[in-house]
Scaffold this motif. Sequence first.
Motif, PDB file in Angstrom:
ATOM      1  N   GLY A 119       0.895  -1.279   0.180  1.00 44.10           N
ATOM      2  CA  GLY A 119       0.013   0.026  -0.070  1.00 44.10           C
ATOM      3  C   GLY A 119       0.710   1.270   0.118  1.00 44.10           C
ATOM      4  N   LEU A 120       0.273   2.348  -0.623  1.00 45.79           N
ATOM      5  CA  LEU A 120       1.259   3.487  -0.694  1.00 45.79           C
ATOM      6  C   LEU A 120       0.194   4.626  -0.103  1.00 45.79           C
ATOM      7  N   GLY A 121       0.954   5.669   0.309  1.00 41.30           N
ATOM      8  CA  GLY A 121       0.022   6.887   0.649  1.00 41.30           C
ATOM      9  C   GLY A 121       1.095   8.093   0.975  1.00 41.30           C
ATOM     10  N   ARG A 122       0.581   9.253   1.184  1.00 46.00           N
ATOM     11  CA  ARG A 122       1.272  10.441   1.623  1.00 46.00           C
ATOM     12  C   ARG A 122       1.501  10.408   2.889  1.00 46.00           C
ATOM     13  N   GLU A 160       1.073   7.704   6.848  1.00 44.92           N
ATOM     14  CA  GLU A 160       1.156   6.498   7.270  1.00 44.92           C
ATOM     15  C   GLU A 160      -0.182   6.030   7.400  1.00 44.92           C
ATOM     16  N   PHE A 161      -0.949   6.609   7.751  1.00 47.54           N
ATOM     17  CA  PHE A 161      -2.425   6.031   7.690  1.00 47.54           C
ATOM     18  C   PHE A 161      -3.156   5.862   6.363  1.00 47.54           C
ATOM     19  N   GLU A 162      -2.644   6.658   5.418  1.00 53.73           N
ATOM     20  CA  GLU A 162      -3.386   6.348   3.897  1.00 53.73           C
ATOM     21  C   GLU A 162      -2.589   5.215   3.478  1.00 53.73           C
ATOM     22  N   ALA A 163      -1.420   4.876   3.652  1.00 48.00           N
ATOM     23  CA  ALA A 163      -0.776   3.599   3.228  1.00 48.00           C
ATOM     24  C   ALA A 163      -1.316   2.574   3.985  1.00 48.00           C
ATOM     25  N   LEU A 164      -1.432   2.752   5.168  1.00 52.61           N
ATOM     26  CA  LEU A 164      -2.088   1.427   5.844  1.00 52.61           C
ATOM     27  C   LEU A 164      -3.483   1.257   5.203  1.00 52.61           C
ATOM     28  N   GLN A 165      -4.410   2.345   5.023  1.00 52.40           N
ATOM     29  CA  GLN A 165      -5.604   2.121   4.363  1.00 52.40           C
ATOM     30  C   GLN A 165      -5.671   1.312   3.134  1.00 52.40           C
ATOM     31  N   ASP A 166      -4.511   1.980   2.355  1.00 51.48           N
ATOM     32  CA  ASP A 166      -4.222   1.185   1.020  1.00 51.48           C
ATOM     33  C   ASP A 166      -4.130  -0.165   0.955  1.00 51.48           C
ATOM     34  N   ILE A 167      -3.303  -0.724   2.060  1.00 48.32           N
ATOM     35  CA  ILE A 167      -2.856  -1.920   2.027  1.00 48.32           C
ATOM     36  C   ILE A 167      -4.279  -2.783   2.555  1.00 48.32           C
ATOM     37  N   ILE A 168      -4.845  -2.366   3.225  1.00 49.06           N
ATOM     38  CA  ILE A 168      -6.029  -2.957   4.062  1.00 49.06           C
ATOM     39  C   ILE A 168      -7.007  -3.270   2.763  1.00 49.06           C
ATOM     40  N   ASP A 169      -7.207  -2.042   1.990  1.00 47.56           N
ATOM     41  CA  ASP A 169      -8.242  -2.230   0.971  1.00 47.56           C
ATOM     42  C   ASP A 169      -7.780  -3.231  -0.220  1.00 47.56           C
TER      43      ASP A 169
END
Length: 104
Positions: free
Chosen positions: A65-68, A70-79
């Motif tokens: 998962g990637l994100g700007r 920490e929480f965007e990346a975490l949400q991306d990998i969970i999705d």
Amino acid sequence: MNWRTITLHGGASISRIANTYEVQDRRIPGTKYKVKVLERGLGDFLAMPNVCVKNNAGEPDWIAGLGRTEFEALQDIIDRMNESLISAERLTPEDFEWSDPHDF
């Protein structure tokens, strides 16, 4: 001194472990998996799970998962994990590949 400015002496890049999370999911044997979130030198974040669903050929299909943040990346990998679990039919323990426990 900032960790991003460390001299790498030929190294390509440096990342910092921002956090490690445990995600409970009944569709995965053992009911939970871990996600390591790295803050990369570029200022963005990369989230990596310690498990993946194998593809139709039986090969591990690792995702991240990637994100700007920490929480965007975490949400991306969970999705993305959810998409992998939904797209596979009738998962058994043999349908998963786990990373080396020392990596987490």
